[in-house]
Design an enzyme around this catalytic site. Sequence first.
Site, short mmCIF file in Angstrom:
data_model
loop_
_atom_site.label_atom_id
_atom_site.label_comp_id
_atom_site.label_asym_id
_atom_site.label_seq_id
_atom_site.Cartn_x
_atom_site.Cartn_y
_atom_site.Cartn_z
N LYS A 122 0.82 -1.22 0.00
CA LYS A 122 0.00 0.00 0.00
C LYS A 122 0.86 1.27 0.00
O LYS A 122 0.60 2.18 -0.78
CB LYS A 122 -0.94 0.02 1.21
CG LYS A 122 -1.92 -1.16 1.27
CD LYS A 122 -2.91 -1.01 2.41
CE LYS A 122 -2.30 -1.12 3.80
NZ LYS A 122 -1.74 -2.45 4.15
N ARG A 158 -9.64 0.60 8.96
CA ARG A 158 -9.26 -0.77 9.27
C ARG A 158 -10.37 -1.51 10.01
O ARG A 158 -10.20 -2.68 10.36
CB ARG A 158 -8.01 -0.77 10.14
CG ARG A 158 -6.73 -1.14 9.38
CD ARG A 158 -5.62 -0.99 10.39
NE ARG A 158 -4.41 -1.69 10.15
CZ ARG A 158 -3.31 -1.16 9.59
NH1 ARG A 158 -3.32 0.03 9.10
NH2 ARG A 158 -2.20 -1.87 9.52
N ARG A 169 11.34 -5.99 4.63
CA ARG A 169 11.23 -4.57 5.02
C ARG A 169 11.81 -4.36 6.42
O ARG A 169 12.45 -3.36 6.69
CB ARG A 169 9.77 -4.13 4.96
CG ARG A 169 9.58 -2.64 5.22
CD ARG A 169 8.16 -2.20 5.02
NE ARG A 169 7.26 -2.71 6.04
CZ ARG A 169 5.93 -2.54 6.04
NH1 ARG A 169 5.36 -1.89 5.03
NH2 ARG A 169 5.18 -3.01 7.01
N ARG A 176 11.64 -1.46 11.62
CA ARG A 176 10.36 -1.50 12.32
C ARG A 176 10.24 -2.76 13.17
O ARG A 176 10.34 -3.87 12.63
CB ARG A 176 9.21 -1.47 11.30
CG ARG A 176 8.72 -0.09 10.97
CD ARG A 176 7.62 -0.12 9.95
NE ARG A 176 6.39 -0.76 10.41
CZ ARG A 176 5.26 -0.76 9.73
NH1 ARG A 176 5.19 -0.15 8.56
NH2 ARG A 176 4.18 -1.36 10.22
N ARG A 231 -0.61 -9.61 13.05
CA ARG A 231 -1.13 -8.51 12.22
C ARG A 231 -1.98 -9.07 11.07
O ARG A 231 -3.01 -8.50 10.71
CB ARG A 231 0.01 -7.65 11.68
CG ARG A 231 0.59 -6.76 12.78
CD ARG A 231 2.00 -6.33 12.44
NE ARG A 231 2.07 -5.41 11.33
CZ ARG A 231 3.16 -5.25 10.58
NH1 ARG A 231 4.25 -5.96 10.80
NH2 ARG A 231 3.15 -4.38 9.60
P1 AMP Z 1 0.74 0.06 9.17
O1 AMP Z 1 1.90 0.99 8.98
O2 AMP Z 1 -0.46 0.47 8.37
O3 AMP Z 1 1.13 -1.37 8.97
O4 AMP Z 1 0.30 0.20 10.71
C1 AMP Z 1 1.18 -0.15 11.76
C2 AMP Z 1 0.39 -0.31 13.05
O5 AMP Z 1 -0.25 0.93 13.38
C3 AMP Z 1 -0.76 -1.31 12.99
O6 AMP Z 1 -0.32 -2.64 13.26
C4 AMP Z 1 -1.68 -0.79 14.09
O7 AMP Z 1 -1.19 -1.11 15.38
C5 AMP Z 1 -1.54 0.72 13.91
N1 AMP Z 1 -2.54 1.26 12.94
C6 AMP Z 1 -2.29 1.84 11.75
N2 AMP Z 1 -3.44 2.24 11.15
C7 AMP Z 1 -4.44 1.90 11.99
C8 AMP Z 1 -5.85 2.01 11.94
N3 AMP Z 1 -6.48 2.56 10.88
N4 AMP Z 1 -6.58 1.55 12.99
C9 AMP Z 1 -5.97 1.00 14.06
N5 AMP Z 1 -4.65 0.83 14.17
C10 AMP Z 1 -3.87 1.28 13.15
#
Ligand code: AMP
Length: 191
Positions: free
Chosen positions: A14, A89, A128, A134, A146
């Site tokens: 994404k 989400r 990554r 990360r 996740r």
């Molecule tokens: P991402 O970078 O999108 O993989 O997000 C990393 C982490 O941030 C996720 O595993 C969640 O803990 C949190 N996170 C990101 N976006 C959301 C969202 N829309 N709702 C809830 N938690 C989020």
Amino acid sequence: MLNIVLFGPPGAGKGTQAASLVEKYRLVHLSTGDILRSELAAQTKLGTEAKLFMDKGELVPDAVVIGMIESKLDQNPSANGFIFDGFPRTTAQAEALDDLLRRKKTSITGMLALEVEKEELIKRLQGRGKISGRADDQDIAIIENRINVYNRETAPVIDYYSSQGKFRAVQGMGSIEAIFDRLCLAVDTLK
Ligand code: AMP
């Protein structure tokens, strides 16, 4: 306005694809994951609280991320449109986003959902993790969690947009360029 939800499991690509889409369509990129990580780096109260969830691969509470998106929408009053990356989400987040956009006299144009096999997701996230550092990309148990959280809490968001005729599945395997071309073709079907 062109308002796109770029959807898919962790590791679907994404962020990579959003970067090219914002350039081509002149949109503002809103990634809740990126916003949370910058809050964390700045050691804000929000960032410190969010870290408890992010470290486990759990979702941060809806009210927190919805509030973040609301303030980003307010900060960009003259945008051509937005790419929502990693948001919504949950179905509650999708409903809240519709409300926020309605208040701004606009709406979601469509959802582009990247489809990638689980094995490939794990391979990409681990790759990554070596570069980005990360923590949530470096531990296989967190990665698995996740993906499970995605399947359980996030995948139902597909039904939300599907019932509005706004869902487009996009094959997310192959080269970055080939996937980008497929996304652009899908955008054309939304306009
Ligand atoms: P991402 O970078 O999108 O993989 O997000 C990393 C982490 O941030 C996720 O595993 C969640 O803990 C949190 N996170 C990101 N976006 C959301 C969202 N829309 N709702 C809830 N938690 C989020």
